[in-house]
Motif scaffolding. Structure first.
Motif, PDB file in Angstrom:
ATOM      1  N   ALA A   6      33.496 -27.997 -67.598  1.00 55.78           N
ATOM      2  CA  ALA A   6      34.220 -29.147 -67.556  1.00 55.78           C
ATOM      3  C   ALA A   6      35.683 -28.614 -67.994  1.00 55.78           C
ATOM      4  O   ALA A   6      35.804 -28.589 -69.225  1.00 55.78           O
ATOM      5  CB  ALA A   6      33.880 -30.442 -68.387  1.00 55.78           C
ATOM      6  N   GLU A   7      36.615 -28.760 -66.919  1.00 54.97           N
ATOM      7  CA  GLU A   7      37.961 -28.340 -67.145  1.00 54.97           C
ATOM      8  C   GLU A   7      38.644 -28.942 -66.169  1.00 54.97           C
ATOM      9  O   GLU A   7      38.434 -28.718 -64.823  1.00 54.97           O
ATOM     10  CB  GLU A   7      37.942 -26.578 -66.874  1.00 54.97           C
ATOM     11  CG  GLU A   7      39.187 -25.934 -66.801  1.00 54.97           C
ATOM     12  CD  GLU A   7      40.076 -26.185 -68.325  1.00 54.97           C
ATOM     13  OE1 GLU A   7      41.122 -26.871 -68.043  1.00 54.97           O
ATOM     14  OE2 GLU A   7      39.513 -25.823 -69.244  1.00 54.97           O
ATOM     15  N   ASP A   8      39.898 -29.455 -66.683  1.00 47.18           N
ATOM     16  CA  ASP A   8      40.618 -30.046 -65.622  1.00 47.18           C
ATOM     17  C   ASP A   8      41.899 -29.324 -64.864  1.00 47.18           C
ATOM     18  O   ASP A   8      42.156 -29.426 -64.072  1.00 47.18           O
ATOM     19  CB  ASP A   8      41.465 -31.071 -66.573  1.00 47.18           C
ATOM     20  CG  ASP A   8      42.341 -30.796 -67.687  1.00 47.18           C
ATOM     21  OD1 ASP A   8      42.025 -30.019 -68.478  1.00 47.18           O
ATOM     22  OD2 ASP A   8      43.381 -31.196 -67.657  1.00 47.18           O
ATOM     23  N   ARG A  31      35.599 -31.628 -63.055  1.00 46.27           N
ATOM     24  CA  ARG A  31      37.174 -31.707 -63.339  1.00 46.27           C
ATOM     25  C   ARG A  31      37.494 -32.688 -64.564  1.00 46.27           C
ATOM     26  O   ARG A  31      38.653 -32.346 -65.095  1.00 46.27           O
ATOM     27  CB  ARG A  31      37.650 -32.376 -62.345  1.00 46.27           C
ATOM     28  CG  ARG A  31      37.627 -31.441 -61.081  1.00 46.27           C
ATOM     29  CD  ARG A  31      38.248 -32.062 -59.726  1.00 46.27           C
ATOM     30  NE  ARG A  31      37.353 -33.140 -59.325  1.00 46.27           N
ATOM     31  CZ  ARG A  31      37.839 -34.093 -58.358  1.00 46.27           C
ATOM     32  NH1 ARG A  31      38.813 -33.845 -57.733  1.00 46.27           N
ATOM     33  NH2 ARG A  31      36.865 -35.062 -57.940  1.00 46.27           N
ATOM     34  N   ASP A  32      36.513 -33.421 -65.277  1.00 45.41           N
ATOM     35  CA  ASP A  32      36.804 -34.087 -66.445  1.00 45.41           C
ATOM     36  C   ASP A  32      35.527 -34.531 -66.823  1.00 45.41           C
ATOM     37  O   ASP A  32      34.397 -34.208 -66.720  1.00 45.41           O
ATOM     38  CB  ASP A  32      37.720 -35.283 -66.085  1.00 45.41           C
ATOM     39  CG  ASP A  32      37.096 -36.229 -64.837  1.00 45.41           C
ATOM     40  OD1 ASP A  32      35.921 -36.575 -64.986  1.00 45.41           O
ATOM     41  OD2 ASP A  32      37.746 -36.627 -63.995  1.00 45.41           O
ATOM     42  N   ASP A  53      36.467 -28.443 -72.018  1.00 47.67           N
ATOM     43  CA  ASP A  53      37.811 -28.508 -72.544  1.00 47.67           C
ATOM     44  C   ASP A  53      37.803 -29.789 -73.368  1.00 47.67           C
ATOM     45  O   ASP A  53      37.176 -30.567 -73.243  1.00 47.67           O
ATOM     46  CB  ASP A  53      38.710 -28.914 -71.280  1.00 47.67           C
ATOM     47  CG  ASP A  53      40.276 -28.777 -71.692  1.00 47.67           C
ATOM     48  OD1 ASP A  53      40.442 -28.283 -73.029  1.00 47.67           O
ATOM     49  OD2 ASP A  53      41.079 -29.107 -70.851  1.00 47.67           O
ATOM     50  N   MET A  56      40.948 -33.935 -71.724  1.00 46.47           N
ATOM     51  CA  MET A  56      40.966 -33.807 -70.086  1.00 46.47           C
ATOM     52  C   MET A  56      41.408 -35.223 -69.749  1.00 46.47           C
ATOM     53  O   MET A  56      41.132 -36.181 -70.487  1.00 46.47           O
ATOM     54  CB  MET A  56      39.592 -33.724 -69.568  1.00 46.47           C
ATOM     55  CG  MET A  56      39.052 -32.019 -69.848  1.00 46.47           C
ATOM     56  SD  MET A  56      37.429 -31.829 -69.012  1.00 46.47           S
ATOM     57  CE  MET A  56      36.418 -32.750 -70.189  1.00 46.47           C
ATOM     58  N   PRO A  57      41.802 -35.558 -68.635  1.00 47.60           N
ATOM     59  CA  PRO A  57      42.213 -36.899 -68.161  1.00 47.60           C
ATOM     60  C   PRO A  57      40.799 -37.720 -67.924  1.00 47.60           C
ATOM     61  O   PRO A  57      39.790 -37.017 -67.719  1.00 47.60           O
ATOM     62  CB  PRO A  57      42.843 -36.686 -66.875  1.00 47.60           C
ATOM     63  CG  PRO A  57      42.514 -35.089 -66.226  1.00 47.60           C
ATOM     64  CD  PRO A  57      42.093 -34.489 -67.565  1.00 47.60           C
ATOM     65  N   ARG A  58      40.884 -38.877 -67.903  1.00 46.89           N
ATOM     66  CA  ARG A  58      40.017 -40.021 -67.591  1.00 46.89           C
ATOM     67  C   ARG A  58      38.755 -39.996 -68.606  1.00 46.89           C
ATOM     68  O   ARG A  58      38.552 -41.188 -69.400  1.00 46.89           O
ATOM     69  CB  ARG A  58      39.245 -39.994 -66.373  1.00 46.89           C
ATOM     70  CG  ARG A  58      40.154 -39.964 -65.086  1.00 46.89           C
ATOM     71  CD  ARG A  58      39.403 -40.278 -63.828  1.00 46.89           C
ATOM     72  NE  ARG A  58      38.241 -39.335 -63.344  1.00 46.89           N
ATOM     73  CZ  ARG A  58      37.267 -39.731 -62.505  1.00 46.89           C
ATOM     74  NH1 ARG A  58      37.199 -40.708 -62.242  1.00 46.89           N
ATOM     75  NH2 ARG A  58      36.414 -38.717 -62.578  1.00 46.89           N
ATOM     76  N   GLY A  60      37.894 -37.230 -71.993  1.00 46.36           N
ATOM     77  CA  GLY A  60      37.825 -36.064 -72.678  1.00 46.36           C
ATOM     78  C   GLY A  60      36.426 -35.423 -73.089  1.00 46.36           C
ATOM     79  O   GLY A  60      35.425 -36.017 -72.953  1.00 46.36           O
TER      80      GLY A  60
END
Length: 123
Positions: A6-8, A31-32, A53, A56-58, A60
């Motif tokens: 998971a990486e934005d 993506r998140d 990560d 991250m948006p939405r 973490g």
């Protein structure tokens, strides 16, 4: 072995995927944190390691990990961030004893840490 990544940052996500797949790992992408939880929910038993990560948006990485760990407490994780581990720990985002790798890092270091975590016996 299967890794849920998971990486934005799209470029970094694709680079890490390439590095891991060249070493023979199967990589699922998110993506998140929301996408990570959804991906894990579809096949929790086949995922051997989470590489998330922290920020991250939405949603973490820490919150996504908490939700996933509620489904499977023995799941292994490697958190990553562009922020120093001490700063993240001070902000309460991670405990000091978690597996953590600062970004950016070399492919060699990423692969070594992934292998170390996978080879460590589960508690």
């Amino acid at each position: 072995e299967t890794i849920l990544l998971a990486e934005d940052d799209q470029a970094l996500r694709e680079l890490d995927q390439h590095v891991l797949e060249r070493r023979g790992y199967k990589v699922l992408l998110a993506r998140d944190g929301i996408e990570a939880v959804e991906a894990f929910t579809t096949a929790p038993a086949r995922i051997d390691l989470l590489v998330f990560d922290v920020v991250m948006p939405r949603m973490g990485g820490r919150e996504a990990f908490a939700r996933i760990r509620a489904q499977r407490p023995d799941v292994r994780i490697l958190f990553r961030s562009g922020y120093a581990k001490d700063l993240i720990a001070e902000q309460g985002l991670l405990s000091a004893e978690v597996q953590f790798l600062e970004k950016p890092t070399s492919a060699e270091i990423l692969l070594r840490r992934v292998r170390e975590i996978l080879d460590t016996p589960k508690r």
